[in-house]
Design an enzyme around this catalytic site. Sequence first.
Site, PDB file in Angstrom:
ATOM      1  N   CYS A  40       0.832  -1.198   0.000  1.00  0.00           N
ATOM      2  CA  CYS A  40       0.000   0.000   0.000  1.00  0.00           C
ATOM      3  C   CYS A  40       0.871   1.254   0.000  1.00  0.00           C
ATOM      4  O   CYS A  40       1.785   1.378   0.836  1.00  0.00           O
ATOM      5  CB  CYS A  40      -0.923   0.009   1.215  1.00  0.00           C
ATOM      6  N   ASP A  58     -19.199 -15.787  22.220  1.00  0.00           N
ATOM      7  CA  ASP A  58     -18.310 -14.871  21.493  1.00  0.00           C
ATOM      8  C   ASP A  58     -18.318 -13.524  22.217  1.00  0.00           C
ATOM      9  O   ASP A  58     -18.955 -12.568  21.777  1.00  0.00           O
ATOM     10  CB  ASP A  58     -18.798 -14.718  20.048  1.00  0.00           C
ATOM     11  N   CYS A  88     -11.634 -12.422  20.465  1.00  0.00           N
ATOM     12  CA  CYS A  88     -10.776 -11.480  19.753  1.00  0.00           C
ATOM     13  C   CYS A  88      -9.602 -11.049  20.631  1.00  0.00           C
ATOM     14  O   CYS A  88      -8.915 -10.080  20.302  1.00  0.00           O
ATOM     15  CB  CYS A  88     -11.576 -10.264  19.291  1.00  0.00           C
TER      16      CYS A  88
END
Length: 400
Positions: A53, A331, A357
């Site tokens: 990028c 979750d 996460c």
Amino acid sequence: MLRIESLTHLGMGRVSDGRSLLPRVLPGEEVDVAQDGTVRILTPSTDRVAAPCRHYKSCGGCAMQHATDSFVADWKKDIVAKALQARGLSPELRAIATSPAQSRRRAKLSGRRTKKGAMVGFHTRASDNLVEVPDCQLLTPALINSFPALEALTVLACSRKGEIDLTVTDATLGPDVLVTTDKELTSQLRVELAALANQHGLSRLVWNDEPVVTINPPAQDFDGTSVVPPPGAFLQATKHGEQALLAAVEEITQKAGRVVDLFAGCGTFTLPLAARAEVHAVEGEGAMLDALDRGWREGHELRRVTTEKRDLFRRPLEADELRHFDAAVIDPPRAGAEAQIQTLASSEIKTIAMVSCNPVTFARDAKVLVDAGFAMPWLQVVDQFRWSPHVEVVASFTRK
């Protein structure tokens, strides 16, 4: 000259002098640091590559574009392994599932007015400097194509010296945009915003908590069931990552006829699982449960789904409530779910699919389950936040 010994879990290089942490370096590299903090690579690692990028040096959105994909995959698996080892856990780590470039379907951007109009982008690392990212290699093409609309919104929504937040989600029938601003929504401004949304093909435009216009339902597809999430609602970052997590959850719960989905959100796991099992979805946000319920009622060939609004941090499902289910899916947010994990551990439930996460809080909660008699045979690492230090996991827990 300094040598980079290793990387932290945030991707910062530990230097041989023991005093510094340097960004965008790799283990084994020899570097020189100028007085202004500029890092010059003297001896590059064989894992170093040119960043794909053109915004990488200025933008704060990515941390690891200077490394090969294989290096990043091994580094992320090692982050998870070390978190588990700290708790005495060592399941099989399956091959990492990494989302491709240009697949991020949701982003929180910032907008600021300029003399020539407006600029939209990300902040540089640890600063208030805003950088435009028209060629961002993370976002889906649809999100990149929405930048002209976001710039026009910024002109309308932002004061001369202020800044606004723009949460934009790639939806089937056009971008779904939530504007967060201090500017008052007047009747005239509402008319201008509705015209802008029509001109740029936005599916929905929301001003703070107030819907301005919905031209098309900003639907998301959950494995064949269409759901319209509330503005700014949580979604898995990429469709690829969502599918990887779902495949693991379905494998773990494949024999369950009755499933409880804890922290269910808008139904990422609930609705696909309902194709073969009855599911009870528990979530603290009523708007997300309403979206899930509407999706189920309008779905096809789904088994019974029930919903319950409940703060699982303060009032987790107790063991006697969990006895009705063959399996649980959980979750939680980054903080984990200590209270709910304790009641799962003391219940008679035999199968748990845990998604997380945060490897550190995951390892903490996994240790509780293992100590209660669960086996954790395998764990799947999922990298849907490509080139960042962020990593997600899903693991199988079964009663021995």
